[in-house]
Design a protein around this motif. Sequence first.
Motif, PDB file in Angstrom:
ATOM      1  N   MET A   1       0.799  -1.178  -0.035  1.00 37.94           N
ATOM      2  CA  MET A   1       0.181  -0.031  -0.019  1.00 37.94           C
ATOM      3  C   MET A   1       1.023   1.093  -0.137  1.00 37.94           C
ATOM      4  O   MET A   1       0.707   2.260  -0.823  1.00 37.94           O
ATOM      5  N   GLN A   2       1.835   1.094   0.783  1.00 38.14           N
ATOM      6  CA  GLN A   2       2.783   2.327   0.703  1.00 38.14           C
ATOM      7  C   GLN A   2       3.449   2.743  -0.608  1.00 38.14           C
ATOM      8  O   GLN A   2       3.382   3.758  -0.973  1.00 38.14           O
ATOM      9  N   ALA A   3       3.742   1.795  -1.395  1.00 37.57           N
ATOM     10  CA  ALA A   3       4.242   1.851  -2.581  1.00 37.57           C
ATOM     11  C   ALA A   3       3.228   2.527  -3.449  1.00 37.57           C
ATOM     12  O   ALA A   3       3.657   3.404  -4.274  1.00 37.57           O
ATOM     13  N   SER A   4       2.131   2.195  -3.674  1.00 32.69           N
ATOM     14  CA  SER A   4       0.928   2.757  -4.595  1.00 32.69           C
ATOM     15  C   SER A   4       0.610   4.115  -3.885  1.00 32.69           C
ATOM     16  O   SER A   4       0.743   4.914  -4.965  1.00 32.69           O
ATOM     17  N   GLU A   5       0.789   4.414  -2.669  1.00 35.52           N
ATOM     18  CA  GLU A   5       0.641   5.974  -2.215  1.00 35.52           C
ATOM     19  C   GLU A   5       1.796   6.886  -2.640  1.00 35.52           C
ATOM     20  O   GLU A   5       1.430   7.952  -3.051  1.00 35.52           O
ATOM     21  N   LYS A   6       3.013   6.399  -2.972  1.00 29.95           N
ATOM     22  CA  LYS A   6       3.876   7.031  -3.458  1.00 29.95           C
ATOM     23  C   LYS A   6       4.121   6.938  -5.344  1.00 29.95           C
ATOM     24  O   LYS A   6       4.839   7.476  -5.781  1.00 29.95           O
ATOM     25  N   GLY A   7       2.964   6.186  -5.693  1.00 30.34           N
ATOM     26  CA  GLY A   7       3.102   6.034  -7.214  1.00 30.34           C
ATOM     27  C   GLY A   7       4.218   5.177  -7.603  1.00 30.34           C
ATOM     28  O   GLY A   7       4.601   5.238  -8.940  1.00 30.34           O
ATOM     29  N   LEU A   8       4.732   4.349  -6.924  1.00 28.89           N
ATOM     30  CA  LEU A   8       5.677   3.297  -7.312  1.00 28.89           C
ATOM     31  C   LEU A   8       5.078   1.994  -8.080  1.00 28.89           C
ATOM     32  O   LEU A   8       4.184   1.712  -7.441  1.00 28.89           O
ATOM     33  N   ILE A   9       5.898   1.565  -8.670  1.00 27.72           N
ATOM     34  CA  ILE A   9       5.453   0.235  -9.501  1.00 27.72           C
ATOM     35  C   ILE A   9       6.397  -0.945  -8.888  1.00 27.72           C
ATOM     36  O   ILE A   9       7.527  -0.680  -8.584  1.00 27.72           O
ATOM     37  N   ILE A  10       5.560  -2.030  -8.426  1.00 27.64           N
ATOM     38  CA  ILE A  10       6.677  -3.060  -7.852  1.00 27.64           C
ATOM     39  C   ILE A  10       6.072  -4.218  -8.759  1.00 27.64           C
ATOM     40  O   ILE A  10       5.151  -4.688  -9.091  1.00 27.64           O
ATOM     41  N   LYS A  11       7.292  -4.855  -9.141  1.00 30.42           N
ATOM     42  CA  LYS A  11       7.212  -6.033 -10.205  1.00 30.42           C
ATOM     43  C   LYS A  11       7.583  -7.150  -9.419  1.00 30.42           C
ATOM     44  O   LYS A  11       8.550  -7.084  -8.825  1.00 30.42           O
ATOM     45  N   TRP A  12       6.790  -8.254  -9.423  1.00 30.82           N
ATOM     46  CA  TRP A  12       6.976  -9.297  -8.844  1.00 30.82           C
ATOM     47  C   TRP A  12       7.353 -10.552  -9.842  1.00 30.82           C
ATOM     48  O   TRP A  12       7.207 -10.495 -10.879  1.00 30.82           O
ATOM     49  N   PRO A  13       8.259 -11.551  -9.093  1.00 29.71           N
ATOM     50  CA  PRO A  13       8.598 -12.602 -10.044  1.00 29.71           C
ATOM     51  C   PRO A  13       7.410 -13.464 -10.667  1.00 29.71           C
ATOM     52  O   PRO A  13       6.401 -13.447 -10.066  1.00 29.71           O
ATOM     53  N   THR A  14       7.672 -13.978 -11.786  1.00 26.44           N
ATOM     54  CA  THR A  14       6.598 -14.797 -12.139  1.00 26.44           C
ATOM     55  C   THR A  14       6.763 -16.010 -12.234  1.00 26.44           C
ATOM     56  O   THR A  14       5.870 -16.953 -12.148  1.00 26.44           O
ATOM     57  N   GLU A  43      10.374   7.728  -6.889  1.00 26.97           N
ATOM     58  CA  GLU A  43       9.540   7.659  -8.096  1.00 26.97           C
ATOM     59  C   GLU A  43      10.372   6.492  -8.717  1.00 26.97           C
ATOM     60  O   GLU A  43      11.435   6.217  -8.755  1.00 26.97           O
ATOM     61  N   GLY A  44       9.473   5.756  -9.750  1.00 21.41           N
ATOM     62  CA  GLY A  44       9.992   4.530 -10.133  1.00 21.41           C
ATOM     63  C   GLY A  44       9.568   3.106  -9.940  1.00 21.41           C
ATOM     64  O   GLY A  44       8.481   3.067  -9.547  1.00 21.41           O
ATOM     65  N   THR A  45      10.546   2.022 -10.002  1.00 26.77           N
ATOM     66  CA  THR A  45      10.029   0.838 -10.051  1.00 26.77           C
ATOM     67  C   THR A  45      10.888   0.093  -8.983  1.00 26.77           C
ATOM     68  O   THR A  45      11.995   0.238  -8.781  1.00 26.77           O
ATOM     69  N   ILE A  46      10.213  -0.838  -8.439  1.00 28.59           N
ATOM     70  CA  ILE A  46      10.930  -1.778  -7.207  1.00 28.59           C
ATOM     71  C   ILE A  46      10.889  -3.114  -7.944  1.00 28.59           C
ATOM     72  O   ILE A  46       9.547  -3.618  -8.062  1.00 28.59           O
ATOM     73  N   THR A  47      11.633  -3.953  -7.821  1.00 30.48           N
ATOM     74  CA  THR A  47      11.719  -5.213  -8.776  1.00 30.48           C
ATOM     75  C   THR A  47      12.025  -6.366  -7.807  1.00 30.48           C
ATOM     76  O   THR A  47      13.254  -6.055  -7.129  1.00 30.48           O
ATOM     77  N   VAL A  48      11.230  -7.319  -7.567  1.00 30.29           N
ATOM     78  CA  VAL A  48      11.620  -8.419  -6.792  1.00 30.29           C
ATOM     79  C   VAL A  48      12.034  -9.572  -7.632  1.00 30.29           C
ATOM     80  O   VAL A  48      11.063  -9.888  -8.672  1.00 30.29           O
ATOM     81  N   ALA A  49      13.356 -10.247  -7.716  1.00 31.00           N
ATOM     82  CA  ALA A  49      13.390 -11.196  -8.563  1.00 31.00           C
ATOM     83  C   ALA A  49      14.038 -12.326  -7.810  1.00 31.00           C
ATOM     84  O   ALA A  49      14.456 -12.539  -6.478  1.00 31.00           O
ATOM     85  N   CYS A  50      13.787 -13.707  -8.255  1.00 34.48           N
ATOM     86  CA  CYS A  50      14.192 -14.824  -8.044  1.00 34.48           C
ATOM     87  C   CYS A  50      14.920 -15.758  -9.102  1.00 34.48           C
ATOM     88  O   CYS A  50      14.282 -15.604 -10.182  1.00 34.48           O
ATOM     89  N   LYS A  51      16.141 -16.113  -8.913  1.00 28.20           N
ATOM     90  CA  LYS A  51      16.766 -16.980 -10.009  1.00 28.20           C
ATOM     91  C   LYS A  51      17.466 -18.184  -9.152  1.00 28.20           C
ATOM     92  O   LYS A  51      17.939 -18.017  -7.889  1.00 28.20           O
ATOM     93  N   LEU A  52      17.639 -19.167  -9.760  1.00 28.59           N
ATOM     94  CA  LEU A  52      18.424 -20.518  -9.253  1.00 28.59           C
ATOM     95  C   LEU A  52      19.670 -20.275  -9.876  1.00 28.59           C
ATOM     96  O   LEU A  52      20.043 -20.336 -11.049  1.00 28.59           O
TER      97      LEU A  52
END
Length: 67
Positions: A1-14, A43-52
């Motif tokens: 919720m905090q991210a959307s209030e600041k207009g940030l985009i969060i990208k989650w792993p697929t 401003e901008g994007t936060i990306t959560v990533a997972c890799k093996l």
Amino acid sequence: MQASEKGLIIKWPTRTFSITSEPDLLEQILRNYLENAIRYTEEGTITVACKLIVGTVVISVRDTCIL
């Protein structure tokens, strides 16, 4: 919720992975990383990533670092 209030985009792993971990500790660590990314990014994007990598799941949280 905090991210959307600041207009940030969060990208989650697929992709999903199955790991053995202490769930509460992993949640606390990820929550701390995300809260810091949200706190220090205006401003901008936060990306959560997972890799093996060689049998180990590596989780990362990256942000655009725009203050």
